[in-house]
Design a protein around this motif. Structure first.
Motif, mmCIF file in Angstrom:
data_model
loop_
_atom_site.group_PDB
_atom_site.id
_atom_site.type_symbol
_atom_site.label_atom_id
_atom_site.label_comp_id
_atom_site.label_asym_id
_atom_site.label_seq_id
_atom_site.Cartn_x
_atom_site.Cartn_y
_atom_site.Cartn_z
ATOM 1 N N ALA A 28 0.823 -1.207 0.000
ATOM 2 C CA ALA A 28 0.000 0.000 0.000
ATOM 3 C C ALA A 28 0.858 1.258 0.000
ATOM 4 C CB ALA A 28 -0.921 0.002 1.211
ATOM 5 N N GLU A 29 0.419 2.229 -0.774
ATOM 6 C CA GLU A 29 1.074 3.531 -0.814
ATOM 7 C C GLU A 29 0.173 4.624 -0.262
ATOM 8 O OE1 GLU A 29 2.432 4.288 -4.775
ATOM 9 O OE2 GLU A 29 3.456 2.369 -4.913
ATOM 10 N N GLN A 30 -1.136 4.427 -0.389
ATOM 11 C CA GLN A 30 -2.108 5.419 0.061
ATOM 12 C C GLN A 30 -3.073 4.805 1.060
ATOM 13 O OE1 GLN A 30 -0.530 8.389 -1.355
ATOM 14 N NE2 GLN A 30 -2.630 8.959 -1.007
ATOM 15 N N GLN A 107 -13.559 -5.268 8.490
ATOM 16 C CA GLN A 107 -14.554 -4.206 8.648
ATOM 17 C C GLN A 107 -13.861 -2.868 8.936
ATOM 18 O OE1 GLN A 107 -17.897 -4.686 8.069
ATOM 19 N NE2 GLN A 107 -17.106 -6.664 7.413
ATOM 20 N N VAL A 108 -12.602 -2.948 9.355
ATOM 21 C CA VAL A 108 -11.820 -1.756 9.700
ATOM 22 C C VAL A 108 -10.756 -1.468 8.641
ATOM 23 C CG1 VAL A 108 -10.370 -0.675 11.469
ATOM 24 C CG2 VAL A 108 -12.193 -2.252 12.142
ATOM 25 N N ILE A 109 -10.069 -2.498 8.181
ATOM 26 C CA ILE A 109 -8.997 -2.355 7.187
ATOM 27 C C ILE A 109 -9.408 -3.162 5.976
ATOM 28 C CG2 ILE A 109 -6.562 -2.763 6.693
ATOM 29 C CD1 ILE A 109 -6.067 -2.685 9.735
ATOM 30 N N SER A 110 -9.570 -2.484 4.824
ATOM 31 C CA SER A 110 -10.122 -3.181 3.664
ATOM 32 C C SER A 110 -9.577 -2.634 2.353
ATOM 33 C CB SER A 110 -11.647 -3.063 3.662
ATOM 34 O OG SER A 110 -12.024 -1.708 3.493
ATOM 35 N N THR A 111 -9.876 -3.376 1.301
ATOM 36 C CA THR A 111 -9.580 -2.898 -0.041
ATOM 37 C C THR A 111 -10.629 -1.843 -0.399
ATOM 38 O OG1 THR A 111 -10.979 -4.564 -1.065
ATOM 39 C CG2 THR A 111 -8.664 -5.157 -0.743
ATOM 40 N N PRO A 112 -10.305 -0.911 -1.280
ATOM 41 C CA PRO A 112 -11.311 0.085 -1.682
ATOM 42 C C PRO A 112 -12.546 -0.544 -2.324
ATOM 43 C CG PRO A 112 -9.125 0.799 -2.326
ATOM 44 C CD PRO A 112 -8.985 -0.617 -1.835
ATOM 45 N N SER A 113 -12.360 -1.648 -3.046
ATOM 46 C CA SER A 113 -13.483 -2.297 -3.734
ATOM 47 C C SER A 113 -14.271 -3.224 -2.820
ATOM 48 C CB SER A 113 -12.961 -3.111 -4.924
ATOM 49 O OG SER A 113 -12.184 -4.200 -4.460
ATOM 50 N N ARG A 114 -13.727 -3.509 -1.631
ATOM 51 C CA ARG A 114 -14.310 -4.443 -0.664
ATOM 52 C C ARG A 114 -14.332 -5.872 -1.215
ATOM 53 N NH1 ARG A 114 -14.299 -3.080 4.216
ATOM 54 N NH2 ARG A 114 -15.948 -4.543 4.631
ATOM 55 N N ARG A 115 -13.478 -6.149 -2.196
ATOM 56 C CA ARG A 115 -13.352 -7.498 -2.757
ATOM 57 C C ARG A 115 -12.031 -8.091 -2.287
ATOM 58 N NH1 ARG A 115 -14.837 -6.155 -8.840
ATOM 59 N NH2 ARG A 115 -16.982 -5.550 -8.495
ATOM 60 N N ASP A 117 -11.027 -9.009 0.511
ATOM 61 C CA ASP A 117 -10.515 -8.450 1.771
ATOM 62 C C ASP A 117 -9.812 -9.510 2.613
ATOM 63 O OD1 ASP A 117 -11.364 -5.871 1.256
ATOM 64 O OD2 ASP A 117 -13.231 -6.078 2.365
ATOM 65 N N ARG A 118 -10.412 -10.694 2.688
ATOM 66 C CA ARG A 118 -9.818 -11.777 3.479
ATOM 67 C C ARG A 118 -8.409 -12.096 2.992
ATOM 68 N NH1 ARG A 118 -13.903 -16.805 3.936
ATOM 69 N NH2 ARG A 118 -15.357 -15.759 5.334
ATOM 70 N N GLN A 119 -8.277 -12.274 1.695
ATOM 71 C CA GLN A 119 -6.997 -12.660 1.125
ATOM 72 C C GLN A 119 -5.949 -11.566 1.326
ATOM 73 O OE1 GLN A 119 -9.956 -12.833 -0.319
ATOM 74 N NE2 GLN A 119 -10.265 -14.910 -1.058
ATOM 75 N N ALA A 120 -6.331 -10.325 1.100
ATOM 76 C CA ALA A 120 -5.401 -9.207 1.251
ATOM 77 C C ALA A 120 -4.969 -9.067 2.703
ATOM 78 C CB ALA A 120 -6.038 -7.908 0.751
ATOM 79 N N TYR A 144 -0.143 -4.110 3.318
ATOM 80 C CA TYR A 144 -1.375 -4.443 2.605
ATOM 81 C C TYR A 144 -1.070 -4.526 1.110
ATOM 82 C CZ TYR A 144 -6.425 -4.920 2.767
ATOM 83 O OH TYR A 144 -7.698 -5.419 2.724
ATOM 84 N N PRO A 145 -1.472 -5.604 0.445
ATOM 85 C CA PRO A 145 -1.035 -5.843 -0.937
ATOM 86 C C PRO A 145 -1.844 -5.146 -2.031
ATOM 87 C CG PRO A 145 -2.299 -7.702 -0.179
ATOM 88 C CD PRO A 145 -2.188 -6.751 0.992
ATOM 89 N N THR A 146 -2.384 -3.993 -1.732
ATOM 90 C CA THR A 146 -3.036 -3.185 -2.763
ATOM 91 C C THR A 146 -2.435 -1.796 -2.704
ATOM 92 O OG1 THR A 146 -4.826 -2.531 -1.261
ATOM 93 C CG2 THR A 146 -5.228 -4.466 -2.662
ATOM 94 N N ASN A 147 -2.556 -1.045 -3.777
ATOM 95 C CA ASN A 147 -1.993 0.291 -3.822
ATOM 96 C C ASN A 147 -2.637 1.209 -2.785
ATOM 97 O OD1 ASN A 147 -0.333 2.369 -4.965
ATOM 98 N ND2 ASN A 147 -2.173 3.174 -5.942
ATOM 99 N N GLU A 148 -3.927 0.995 -2.545
ATOM 100 C CA GLU A 148 -4.678 1.830 -1.613
ATOM 101 C C GLU A 148 -5.392 0.940 -0.607
ATOM 102 O OE1 GLU A 148 -6.852 5.634 -2.859
ATOM 103 O OE2 GLU A 148 -8.461 4.146 -2.686
ATOM 104 N N VAL A 149 -5.452 1.382 0.631
ATOM 105 C CA VAL A 149 -6.131 0.641 1.685
ATOM 106 C C VAL A 149 -7.045 1.617 2.422
ATOM 107 C CG1 VAL A 149 -4.193 0.972 3.278
ATOM 108 C CG2 VAL A 149 -5.810 -0.845 3.716
ATOM 109 N N GLU A 150 -8.233 1.157 2.751
ATOM 110 C CA GLU A 150 -9.173 1.984 3.502
ATOM 111 C C GLU A 150 -9.158 1.572 4.967
ATOM 112 O OE1 GLU A 150 -13.087 2.190 1.819
ATOM 113 O OE2 GLU A 150 -12.341 3.274 0.068
ATOM 114 N N VAL A 151 -9.149 2.569 5.845
ATOM 115 C CA VAL A 151 -9.104 2.328 7.282
ATOM 116 C C VAL A 151 -10.221 3.123 7.942
ATOM 117 C CG1 VAL A 151 -7.721 2.575 9.381
ATOM 118 C CG2 VAL A 151 -6.605 1.950 7.220
ATOM 119 N N ASP A 152 -11.076 2.422 8.676
ATOM 120 C CA ASP A 152 -12.147 3.068 9.434
ATOM 121 C C ASP A 152 -11.563 3.474 10.784
ATOM 122 O OD1 ASP A 152 -14.338 3.811 10.938
ATOM 123 O OD2 ASP A 152 -15.598 2.159 10.247
#
Length: 176
Positions: A28-30, A107-115, A117-120, A144-152
């Protein structure tokens, strides 16, 4: 003819290995930090600096103030380590109880697409644990193995508690 085939095969294998070894790991970068209706995109480096030093960037200071969040508490949840054995962690995360824990943390740390999530999240947790035998939320975000990660941000404490439950599950199951 045989020499040419063998030579080509060796060059092909060597080139593939060189390409794979020279490609940087994808992480993750963002971070999109969400607090209620507020959403702030910031670099993982910016959040990591805050976690390590306590130094707030201007945007992070404003975001935490608007969300009425205590920076010290947020920093604690980001940095507090949970000791885990990477081998046992991998086994638990690939079980039914592990899937439940992954679903709760995602539910707190996820991919932007919400797809996926478990694997990431599984990948980020195992990578974090393999580095030093412990995990923290900031490590998970950084790995986190995506460029962007969402955090609640409102639920960071909940994610930290899930990490503690994971540690307890590992101790109960494997006596470690």
């Amino acid at each position: 003819m045989r020499f040419n085939f063998l030579g080509c095969a060796l060059v092909s294998v060597g080139s593939t290995c060189l390409l794979l070894l020279s490609t940087p790991a994808f992480a993750a970068e963002q971070v999109v930090l969400k607090y209620g209706i507020f959403r702030e995109s910031l670099s993982v480096e910016e959040l990591s600096t805050f976690a390590q030093t306590g130094e707030l960037s201007r945007s992070l200071r404003v975001n935490l103030a608007l969300a009425r969040q205590d920076p010290k508490a947020v920093r604690q949840y980001l940095t507090e380590p949970v000791k885990v054995n990477p081998v046992f962690l991998d086994k638990v995360l690939n079980s039914q109880i592990g899937n439940t824990i992954l679903d709760q943390i995602s539910q707190v740390i996820s991919t932007p697409s919400r797809r996926a999530d478990r694997q990431a999240l599984r990948a980020a947790l195992v990578l974090s644990a393999s580095q030093d035998g412990q995990v923290s939320l900031i490590e998970i975000i950084k790995n986190y193995p995506t460029n962007e990660v969402e955090v609640d941000g409102d639920r960071l404490e909940s994610a930290y508690r899930q990490l503690r439950r994971l540690q307890t599950s590992l101790q109960d199951l494997f006596g470690v």
